[in-house]
Design an enzyme around this catalytic site. Structure first.
Site, PDB file in Angstrom:
ATOM      1  N   ASP A  96     -85.314  24.580 -32.747  1.00  0.00           N
ATOM      2  CA  ASP A  96     -84.596  24.127 -31.550  1.00  0.00           C
ATOM      3  C   ASP A  96     -84.607  22.598 -31.460  1.00  0.00           C
ATOM      4  O   ASP A  96     -85.448  21.929 -32.062  1.00  0.00           O
ATOM      5  CB  ASP A  96     -85.251  24.740 -30.301  1.00  0.00           C
ATOM      6  CG  ASP A  96     -84.304  24.737 -29.102  1.00  0.00           C
ATOM      7  OD1 ASP A  96     -83.090  24.494 -29.298  1.00  0.00           O
ATOM      8  OD2 ASP A  96     -84.778  24.969 -27.980  1.00  0.00           O
ATOM      9  N   TRP A 127     -82.064  15.907 -30.188  1.00  0.00           N
ATOM     10  CA  TRP A 127     -82.397  14.887 -31.197  1.00  0.00           C
ATOM     11  C   TRP A 127     -81.185  13.998 -31.468  1.00  0.00           C
ATOM     12  O   TRP A 127     -81.308  12.766 -31.492  1.00  0.00           O
ATOM     13  CB  TRP A 127     -82.861  15.565 -32.488  1.00  0.00           C
ATOM     14  CG  TRP A 127     -83.178  14.584 -33.566  1.00  0.00           C
ATOM     15  CD1 TRP A 127     -84.347  13.884 -33.716  1.00  0.00           C
ATOM     16  CD2 TRP A 127     -82.309  14.173 -34.632  1.00  0.00           C
ATOM     17  NE1 TRP A 127     -84.254  13.053 -34.805  1.00  0.00           N
ATOM     18  CE2 TRP A 127     -83.019  13.211 -35.391  1.00  0.00           C
ATOM     19  CE3 TRP A 127     -81.019  14.517 -35.022  1.00  0.00           C
ATOM     20  CZ2 TRP A 127     -82.476  12.599 -36.515  1.00  0.00           C
ATOM     21  CZ3 TRP A 127     -80.475  13.911 -36.134  1.00  0.00           C
ATOM     22  CH2 TRP A 127     -81.202  12.963 -36.874  1.00  0.00           C
ATOM     23  N   THR A 130     -77.530  35.862 -30.746  1.00  0.00           N
ATOM     24  CA  THR A 130     -76.397  36.613 -30.191  1.00  0.00           C
ATOM     25  C   THR A 130     -75.900  35.952 -28.901  1.00  0.00           C
ATOM     26  O   THR A 130     -74.807  36.263 -28.443  1.00  0.00           O
ATOM     27  CB  THR A 130     -76.782  38.080 -29.903  1.00  0.00           C
ATOM     28  OG1 THR A 130     -78.020  38.096 -29.173  1.00  0.00           O
ATOM     29  CG2 THR A 130     -76.954  38.886 -31.176  1.00  0.00           C
ATOM     30  N   ASN A 188     -75.733  32.531 -28.660  1.00  0.00           N
ATOM     31  CA  ASN A 188     -75.154  31.223 -29.001  1.00  0.00           C
ATOM     32  C   ASN A 188     -73.613  31.230 -29.048  1.00  0.00           C
ATOM     33  O   ASN A 188     -72.991  30.170 -29.085  1.00  0.00           O
ATOM     34  CB  ASN A 188     -75.728  30.675 -30.318  1.00  0.00           C
ATOM     35  CG  ASN A 188     -77.155  30.184 -30.205  1.00  0.00           C
ATOM     36  OD1 ASN A 188     -77.944  30.311 -31.142  1.00  0.00           O
ATOM     37  ND2 ASN A 188     -77.522  29.615 -29.065  1.00  0.00           N
ATOM     38  N   ARG A 194     -71.545  29.007 -26.598  1.00  0.00           N
ATOM     39  CA  ARG A 194     -71.316  27.559 -26.751  1.00  0.00           C
ATOM     40  C   ARG A 194     -69.831  27.274 -27.005  1.00  0.00           C
ATOM     41  O   ARG A 194     -69.077  28.173 -27.380  1.00  0.00           O
ATOM     42  CB  ARG A 194     -72.168  27.041 -27.901  1.00  0.00           C
ATOM     43  CG  ARG A 194     -73.648  27.189 -27.582  1.00  0.00           C
ATOM     44  CD  ARG A 194     -74.520  26.519 -28.596  1.00  0.00           C
ATOM     45  NE  ARG A 194     -75.915  26.690 -28.236  1.00  0.00           N
ATOM     46  CZ  ARG A 194     -76.907  25.996 -28.740  1.00  0.00           C
ATOM     47  NH1 ARG A 194     -76.673  25.074 -29.644  1.00  0.00           N
ATOM     48  NH2 ARG A 194     -78.138  26.211 -28.339  1.00  0.00           N
ATOM     49  N   ARG A 249     -92.064  27.124 -32.305  1.00  0.00           N
ATOM     50  CA  ARG A 249     -90.819  26.703 -31.661  1.00  0.00           C
ATOM     51  C   ARG A 249     -90.868  25.184 -31.518  1.00  0.00           C
ATOM     52  O   ARG A 249     -91.819  24.645 -30.946  1.00  0.00           O
ATOM     53  CB  ARG A 249     -90.618  27.346 -30.294  1.00  0.00           C
ATOM     54  CG  ARG A 249     -89.271  26.906 -29.675  1.00  0.00           C
ATOM     55  CD  ARG A 249     -88.881  27.664 -28.416  1.00  0.00           C
ATOM     56  NE  ARG A 249     -87.541  27.255 -28.001  1.00  0.00           N
ATOM     57  CZ  ARG A 249     -86.606  28.052 -27.506  1.00  0.00           C
ATOM     58  NH1 ARG A 249     -86.855  29.330 -27.338  1.00  0.00           N
ATOM     59  NH2 ARG A 249     -85.423  27.578 -27.177  1.00  0.00           N
ATOM     60  N   ARG A 253     -90.209  29.394 -24.423  1.00  0.00           N
ATOM     61  CA  ARG A 253     -89.615  30.722 -24.296  1.00  0.00           C
ATOM     62  C   ARG A 253     -89.253  31.260 -25.681  1.00  0.00           C
ATOM     63  O   ARG A 253     -89.250  30.532 -26.666  1.00  0.00           O
ATOM     64  CB  ARG A 253     -88.404  30.702 -23.368  1.00  0.00           C
ATOM     65  CG  ARG A 253     -87.319  29.726 -23.764  1.00  0.00           C
ATOM     66  CD  ARG A 253     -86.109  29.808 -22.817  1.00  0.00           C
ATOM     67  NE  ARG A 253     -85.191  28.724 -23.100  1.00  0.00           N
ATOM     68  CZ  ARG A 253     -85.139  27.575 -22.404  1.00  0.00           C
ATOM     69  NH1 ARG A 253     -85.939  27.380 -21.381  1.00  0.00           N
ATOM     70  NH2 ARG A 253     -84.292  26.630 -22.754  1.00  0.00           N
TER      71      ARG A 253
HETATM   72  C1  IPE Z   1     -82.700  29.537 -29.671  1.00  0.00           C
HETATM   73  O1  IPE Z   1     -82.337  28.284 -29.228  1.00  0.00           O
HETATM   74  C2  IPE Z   1     -81.752  30.006 -30.747  1.00  0.00           C
HETATM   75  C3  IPE Z   1     -81.824  29.298 -32.014  1.00  0.00           C
HETATM   76  C4  IPE Z   1     -82.665  28.348 -32.319  1.00  0.00           C
HETATM   77  C5  IPE Z   1     -80.868  29.720 -33.002  1.00  0.00           C
HETATM   78  P1  IPE Z   1     -81.369  28.085 -27.968  1.00  0.00           P
HETATM   79  O2  IPE Z   1     -81.202  26.628 -27.823  1.00  0.00           O
HETATM   80  O3  IPE Z   1     -80.155  28.918 -28.135  1.00  0.00           O
HETATM   81  O4  IPE Z   1     -82.256  28.712 -26.805  1.00  0.00           O
HETATM   82  P2  IPE Z   1     -82.164  28.494 -25.238  1.00  0.00           P
HETATM   83  O5  IPE Z   1     -80.719  28.597 -24.862  1.00  0.00           O
HETATM   84  O6  IPE Z   1     -82.723  27.133 -24.951  1.00  0.00           O
HETATM   85  O7  IPE Z   1     -83.024  29.569 -24.677  1.00  0.00           O
HETATM   86  C1  IPE Z   2     -80.934  24.542 -32.165  1.00  0.00           C
HETATM   87  O1  IPE Z   2     -80.612  23.343 -31.554  1.00  0.00           O
HETATM   88  C2  IPE Z   2     -79.805  25.070 -33.012  1.00  0.00           C
HETATM   89  C3  IPE Z   2     -79.152  26.257 -32.458  1.00  0.00           C
HETATM   90  C4  IPE Z   2     -79.471  26.885 -31.371  1.00  0.00           C
HETATM   91  C5  IPE Z   2     -78.017  26.766 -33.204  1.00  0.00           C
HETATM   92  P1  IPE Z   2     -79.823  23.282 -30.184  1.00  0.00           P
HETATM   93  O2  IPE Z   2     -78.367  23.164 -30.475  1.00  0.00           O
HETATM   94  O3  IPE Z   2     -80.187  24.414 -29.304  1.00  0.00           O
HETATM   95  O4  IPE Z   2     -80.361  21.906 -29.593  1.00  0.00           O
HETATM   96  P2  IPE Z   2     -80.724  21.624 -28.085  1.00  0.00           P
HETATM   97  O5  IPE Z   2     -81.657  22.684 -27.630  1.00  0.00           O
HETATM   98  O6  IPE Z   2     -79.418  21.647 -27.336  1.00  0.00           O
HETATM   99  O7  IPE Z   2     -81.355  20.276 -28.119  1.00  0.00           O
HETATM  100 MG    MG Z   3     -81.599  24.700 -27.882  1.00  0.00          MG
END
Ligand code: IPE
Ligand code: IPE
Ligand code: MG
Length: 231
Positions: A13, A18, A59, A61, A64, A178, A184
């Site tokens: 995550d 970043w 599932t 994501n 977005r 994580r 979470r």
């Molecule tokens: C968890 O990260 C899923 C992956 C790393 C692929 P998210 O960024 O989707 O999780 P939430 O939305 O903060 O819970």
């Molecule tokens: C994790 O990084 C990658 C995926 C969930 C695909 P994020 O895209 O969730 O990055 P943050 O949490 O928005 O910083």
């Molecule tokens: Mg994230």
């Protein structure tokens, strides 16, 4: 002292946070994050980990923006084009867990290419969780079980049920990491996390280093795992 964990899972995550900190678009964070998988996989293999399961796309994501989803769906190609030969040289096998239905055909084709090419590799298995949800995994397992039941009044055990999950071929999950400090699970490996040790680090995924992985594994080895018993 515990041994090196046989199976580690990582919620990768913080790519977006970043990138924002660098004044770059989120996609730059995803690209650097995908590149970092190579460094972490090679280190994990070197340390003797047998299975490394990486949460690449959940599932949830799909919520977005379409542009970000399509960028993410192209990353397997970027990764495979850049690192497949290196994975071969390191005897690393690639597999995927998650629902294939719903993924773009091209994404599945690229993943399958990596899976087929590396299928005889024996050192470590690098598992990509793509279109993965812990709840959908359990529901898929239940449906597979029910489909073969016929008229039996057999009551399923926990051990048997584990054979209906996507992770049936892998050793018990021992350590979850994580990055980016959200506390979470986000629908990852709900069943398998039962007795896994957890480690939350504030490092964002693109900057998560092989050295940090090694220090987390050392910490894991010192933890007192009781499994409900006494020690
Ligand atoms: C968890 O990260 C899923 C992956 C790393 C692929 P998210 O960024 O989707 O999780 P939430 O939305 O903060 O819970
Ligand atoms: C994790 O990084 C990658 C995926 C969930 C695909 P994020 O895209 O969730 O990055 P943050 O949490 O928005 O910083
Ligand atoms: Mg994230």
């Amino acid at each position: 002292m515990n041994s090196v964990p046989q199976h580690i899972a990582i919620i990768m995550d913080g790519n977006g946070r970043w990138a924002r900190a660098q004044g770059k678009p989120r996609s730059y964070g995803h690209l650097k994050g995908a590149e970092n998988i190579r460094n972490i996989a090679i280190k994990a293999n070197e340390l003797g980990v047998k299975v490394l399961t990486l949460y690449a796309f959940s599932t949830e994501n799909w919520k977005r923006p379409a542009e970000e989803v399509s960028y993410l769906m192209n990353l397997p190609k970027v990764f495979v084009d850049s690192y497949l030969e290196e994975l071969m040289a390191n005897d690393i096998r690639v597999e995927m867990i998650g629902r294939r239905e719903g993924l773009p055909r091209e994404t599945v084709r690229i993943l399958d290419r990596a899976i087929n090419r590396t299928k005889d590799n024996k050192a470590m298995t690098l598992v990509f969780a793509v279109n993965y949800g812990g709840r959908s995994e359990i529901v898929d397992g239940i449906n597979e079980y029910v489909a073969q039941l016929k008229d039996s009044d057999h009551k399923i055990t926990e051990e048997e049920f584990g054979r209906y999950l996507y992770t049936r071929d892998y050793p018990e999950l021992e350590l979850l990491i994580r990055t980016s400090l959200d506390y979470r699970i986000s629908n990852f490996l709900l069943w398998q996390l039962s007795y896994a040790e957890m480690y939350f680090t504030e490092t964002h995924w693109p900057e998560f280093s092989p050295e940090e992985l090694e220090s987390i594994i050392k910490d894991f080895m010192k933890r007192n795992r009781r499994f409900g018993g006494l020690q």
